[in-house]
Structures are given as structure tokens and as C-alpha cells.
Scaffold this motif. Structure first.
Motif, short mmCIF file in Angstrom:
data_model
loop_
_atom_site.label_atom_id
_atom_site.label_comp_id
_atom_site.label_asym_id
_atom_site.label_seq_id
_atom_site.Cartn_x
_atom_site.Cartn_y
_atom_site.Cartn_z
N PRO A 1 0.80 -1.23 0.00
CA PRO A 1 0.00 0.00 0.00
C PRO A 1 0.83 1.28 0.00
O PRO A 1 0.34 2.34 -0.42
CB PRO A 1 -0.82 -0.11 1.29
CG PRO A 1 -0.91 -1.58 1.56
CD PRO A 1 0.44 -2.10 1.15
N GLN A 2 2.08 1.21 0.47
CA GLN A 2 2.94 2.40 0.51
C GLN A 2 3.76 2.57 -0.77
O GLN A 2 4.49 3.56 -0.90
CB GLN A 2 3.88 2.32 1.72
CG GLN A 2 3.20 2.58 3.06
CD GLN A 2 2.33 1.44 3.53
OE1 GLN A 2 2.60 0.28 3.24
NE2 GLN A 2 1.27 1.76 4.28
N CYS A 3 3.63 1.65 -1.72
CA CYS A 3 4.31 1.83 -3.00
C CYS A 3 3.64 2.95 -3.80
O CYS A 3 2.46 3.27 -3.57
CB CYS A 3 4.24 0.54 -3.82
SG CYS A 3 5.16 -0.87 -3.14
N PRO A 4 4.36 3.55 -4.74
CA PRO A 4 3.73 4.56 -5.61
C PRO A 4 2.46 4.00 -6.26
O PRO A 4 2.37 2.82 -6.59
CB PRO A 4 4.81 4.85 -6.64
CG PRO A 4 6.10 4.52 -5.94
CD PRO A 4 5.78 3.35 -5.06
N ARG A 5 1.50 4.87 -6.47
CA ARG A 5 0.20 4.45 -7.00
C ARG A 5 0.33 3.73 -8.35
O ARG A 5 1.17 4.07 -9.18
CB ARG A 5 -0.71 5.66 -7.20
CG ARG A 5 -1.33 6.17 -5.90
CD ARG A 5 -2.28 7.33 -6.20
NE ARG A 5 -2.98 7.77 -4.99
CZ ARG A 5 -4.11 7.23 -4.55
NH1 ARG A 5 -4.67 6.24 -5.22
NH2 ARG A 5 -4.68 7.68 -3.44
N GLY A 6 -0.56 2.74 -8.52
CA GLY A 6 -0.72 2.13 -9.84
C GLY A 6 0.09 0.87 -10.08
O GLY A 6 0.01 0.30 -11.18
N LEU A 7 0.87 0.40 -9.09
CA LEU A 7 1.65 -0.82 -9.28
C LEU A 7 0.87 -2.02 -8.74
O LEU A 7 -0.17 -1.88 -8.11
CB LEU A 7 2.99 -0.70 -8.55
CG LEU A 7 3.88 0.50 -8.90
CD1 LEU A 7 5.13 0.50 -8.02
CD2 LEU A 7 4.25 0.48 -10.38
N GLY A 8 1.41 -3.21 -8.98
CA GLY A 8 0.86 -4.40 -8.37
C GLY A 8 -0.19 -5.11 -9.19
O GLY A 8 -0.58 -4.67 -10.28
N ILE A 9 -0.70 -6.21 -8.63
CA ILE A 9 -1.70 -7.01 -9.32
C ILE A 9 -3.05 -6.29 -9.30
O ILE A 9 -3.28 -5.40 -8.47
CB ILE A 9 -1.83 -8.41 -8.65
CG1 ILE A 9 -2.22 -8.28 -7.17
CG2 ILE A 9 -0.52 -9.18 -8.78
CD1 ILE A 9 -2.44 -9.61 -6.47
N PRO A 10 -3.96 -6.63 -10.22
CA PRO A 10 -5.23 -5.89 -10.30
C PRO A 10 -6.01 -5.88 -8.99
O PRO A 10 -6.66 -4.87 -8.65
CB PRO A 10 -6.00 -6.65 -11.40
CG PRO A 10 -4.93 -7.24 -12.25
CD PRO A 10 -3.82 -7.61 -11.31
N GLU A 11 -5.98 -6.97 -8.24
CA GLU A 11 -6.75 -7.02 -7.00
C GLU A 11 -6.14 -6.18 -5.87
O GLU A 11 -6.82 -5.86 -4.89
CB GLU A 11 -6.86 -8.48 -6.50
CG GLU A 11 -7.58 -9.40 -7.46
CD GLU A 11 -6.62 -10.07 -8.45
OE1 GLU A 11 -7.01 -11.10 -9.02
OE2 GLU A 11 -5.49 -9.56 -8.64
N LYS A 12 -4.87 -5.83 -6.00
CA LYS A 12 -4.16 -5.13 -4.92
C LYS A 12 -3.31 -4.00 -5.50
O LYS A 12 -2.07 -3.98 -5.35
CB LYS A 12 -3.26 -6.12 -4.14
CG LYS A 12 -3.99 -7.31 -3.54
CD LYS A 12 -4.85 -6.91 -2.36
CE LYS A 12 -5.55 -8.13 -1.77
NZ LYS A 12 -6.46 -7.76 -0.65
#
Length: 362
Positions: free
Chosen positions: A133-144
Motif C-alpha cells: 500500500p505504501q508503494c507509488p500508485r498504480g503498481l501491483g496485481i489488479p486485486e491489490k
């Protein structure tokens, strides 16, 4: 430590040569690399005509206290062209230049270890935890998808860094950056990872890969849990994250739900636990009594506990250190609460006296 010095003192003694104080330094383990280095340095300065210049003892001690290795110039090798050599013969008691170099390296290592030692604190210590959650916006898998939430408060002294992007087998997309930022802030560091029920595909891939018998459903689930842990260990090492402990996060995982069978879920968690311990890490549990029971039933591992208090306060989180909030029979280490969009933590009991047991200092 084994044999440190290259010269065989026993062989010289067998030839009937006198064992001097300098020789004794080589034949006995010195209490510290600095002590041995100073002793050999003195020999270098006092061995008749064969020693080079050596920094005074006071200067050497001051440099090590400041985190720097002592300055030692290795003795010159005696030769017929060396006016300091007696007839071209090498003094058998003169320190080997390699001995001095090795001990200087050891002394430097000891000084660096001293710098990394974590001091005792006067009372409960504030920290934080971060993950996807503290990573820059818009990264990660679609669910998270990552949220760009703020980092730990400036007053925080430690941080527990999450390894996953929600479920197992999916890495935190900015783990390496979070490790680097924590190092820059000189935060003490530990790690946690969410555990989750393996999908059918993950059970198929990992069910036979691990220390548990693959002939039963529980064995295959435990092996899948084991491989979740090994996946996270690989992520940690790739990101340069060092920690003495990995906290196993056991709670419902939206979009990646646990099964309705607590026994099956417990098999996964037990496999996860073994995966970390087999990799050389100590482990603890993050959860609440209610969430733990919902997921794994009456399973008791007796592991250290990091206890969550949700959207409450520091006072409530500190109260979770009490006996009323035991999760699975372990000692309380931290209480966690959420405030101002940050996950915050406070140490329990006497944990502040030995944070080095729970955190790594770079």
C-alpha cells in the motif's frame, strides 16, 4: 575461528627455537582482533632491525573506537640488500606481513559490527510497517493496486517491511526501494509476509515440492505453504533485506480467501513456518486472537506475537501486550494500530532493551 596465522609455530618449537612473547601471540587466540593486532604491531616495532614503523598504541585504539582500522605498516622483508637485516637473516619472531593485514581486516570488521550494534532504549519504542500500500500508485496485481500511502513517521525507529502484494507467490512491487529508503533513514528493519490459501494451480505446482509427504491433501498444502515462504526468502535476498525474524501474517485475505477448513489452513501455515526456519530465520505471528481462530482454529505454535489493534490508538495497541490478547501461546513483542493513514507500532514489555533480537541495523 580456526587457524588465523599462516606460520606454524609448533614446527619452530619442534626445531628447538625459543618461543618469545610475539610467537605466543600467534599460537593463542587473542580476545579481539585489535588486541592481537596491537601485540603483533609491538613485535614489528621491537624485532631487532626487521620491523617497520607501527602506529602508537594510543593512536590505534583511538582509530578503532572511531570505527576505523588501526594504521599498521607491515615490516620490511629482510634481505642482503636491507641495511636493517642482520646478515640477511629473517628474525623468526618478526610478524608476518600477512598476519598484520589479516588482523587489520578483522579489527575493521569488529569496528563496523560495533557501529551496527543496537543500543538499549529507555522505554517502549515507536515504529511502523509498510508494504505494497505504501508503494507509488498504480503498481501491483489488479486485486491489490498500490495506494501511495505515507511512510513511517519521522519519529519511528524501526520498520517492518511486507514481502507480498497481498497473497503468497506475489512479491511486493517496490520491495527493493522500500529497503533502500529504510536504510537511508537508518531505520531498524524486520520483515513480514501475508500467508494465503494456495490456489489449485499453486497446489499442483508445489504440492510435491517440499519436506512433507505428498500423498495426502494436508501434506500437499503444507508443501505449498513451504514454497510460499521460500518464494518470500528469495524476494528478500534479491532486495537486500536482512532480518533476524520473519513475521507470518495470518488473517483473511480479500479476493484470496482461506478455505472453510481450519485444519487445511493450519497445514499451510505450518508449512510456511518451516519454510522460514529451514532458511535460517526465526519466526513470529501477526494476527489477533479472533482472526487467528477463524483461519486456523485452535492451532498453537507458541511463537512470538505481533498483535494488531486496528484503527484505534497507541494506548490500545500497548494494551494488546497484555495476557488478554494472547494469539497462539507466544510472548508479545509489538502492538500495532492504524492512525493518520499509517500502520504504527509500539514495543511490548522489555523488548526495548534488546531490539537487536528482532531487527537488523544496516
Amino acid at each position: 575461528m580456526g587457524r588465523v596465522f599462516g606460520r606454524d609455530v609448533g614446527e619452530r618449537a619442534a626445531r628447538g627455537r625459543r618461543t618469545s612473547g610475539c610467537t605466543a601471540v600467534r599460537s593463542a587466540a587473542a580476545p579481539t582482533a585489535l588486541a592481537a593486532l596491537l601485540a603483533l604491531s609491538a613485535c614489528a616495532g621491537g624485532a631487532g632491525g626487521s620491523g617497520g614503523d607501527v602506529a602508537p598504541r594510543e593512536q590505534a585504539e583511538q582509530r578503532v573506537a572511531a570505527g576505523e582500522p588501526p594504521l599498521v605498516e607491515p615490516p620490511r622483508s629482510a634481505s642482503p640488500q636491507d641495511p636493517g637485516a642482520a646478515g640477511g637473516r629473517v628474525d623468526p619472531d618478526a610478524p608476518d606481513p600477512q598476519d598484520l593485514e589479516d588482523l587489520a581486516a578483522l579489527a575493521e570488521g569488529e569496528a563496523r559490527a560495533q557501529e551496527r550494534r543496537i543500543p538499549a532504549f529507555d522505554g517502549p519504542v515507536l515504529g511502523g510497517d509498510i508494504s505494497w500500500p505504501q508503494c507509488p500508485r498504480g503498481l501491483g496485481i489488479p486485486e491489490k493496486r498500490t495506494l501511495g500511502l505515507p511512510p513511517p513517521l519521522p519519529e519511528a525507529r524501526y520498520v517492518v517491511i511486507g514481502l507480498t502484494n497481498g497473497p503468497g507467490f506475489v512479491a511486493n512491487p517496490c520491495l527493493a526501494d522500500q529497503v533502500a529508503e529504510s536504510r537511508e533513514r537508518d531505520l531498524l528493519v524486520s520483515a513480514y509476509a501475508v500467508s494465503s490459501f494456495p490456489s489449485a494451480a499453486e497446489q499442483e505446482t508445489h504440492g510435491a515440492d517440499g519436506p512433507y509427504p505428498a500423498g495426502s491433501r494436508l501434506g500437499r498444502l503444507a508443501n505449498a505453504g513451504y514454497q510460499q515462504a521460500r518464494y518470500n526468502v528469495a524476494s528478500m535476498r534479491a532486495a537486500g533485506l536482512e532480518t533476524p525474524v520473519v513475521w507470518i501474517d495470518v488473517e483473511p485475505v480479500p479476493d484470496f480467501e482461506w478455505s472453510s477448513d481450519p485444519t487445511a489452513n493450519a497445514a499451510v501455515v505450518q508449512g510456511v513456518a518451516r519454510g522460514y526456519t529451514d532458511a535460517g530465520y526465526r519466526i513470529g505471528v501477526y494476527s489477533t486472537p479472533l482472526l487467528w481462530e477463524q483461519v486456523v482454529g485452535p492451532l498453537e505454535l507458541g511463537l512470538p506475537e505481533w498483535r494488531a489493534a486496528g484503527q484505534t490508538s497507541r494506548a490500545e495497541a500497548a494494551s494488546r501486550c497484555g495476557d488478554d490478547w494472547v494469539i497462539q501461546g507466544g510472548e508479545p513483542v509489538m502492538g500495532q494500530w492504524v492512525e493518520a493513514s499509517r500502520d504504527q507500532n509500539v514495543t511490548c514489555g522489555d523488548v526495548h532493551l534488546d531490539l537487536g533480537r528482532w531487527f537488523h541495523r544496516y
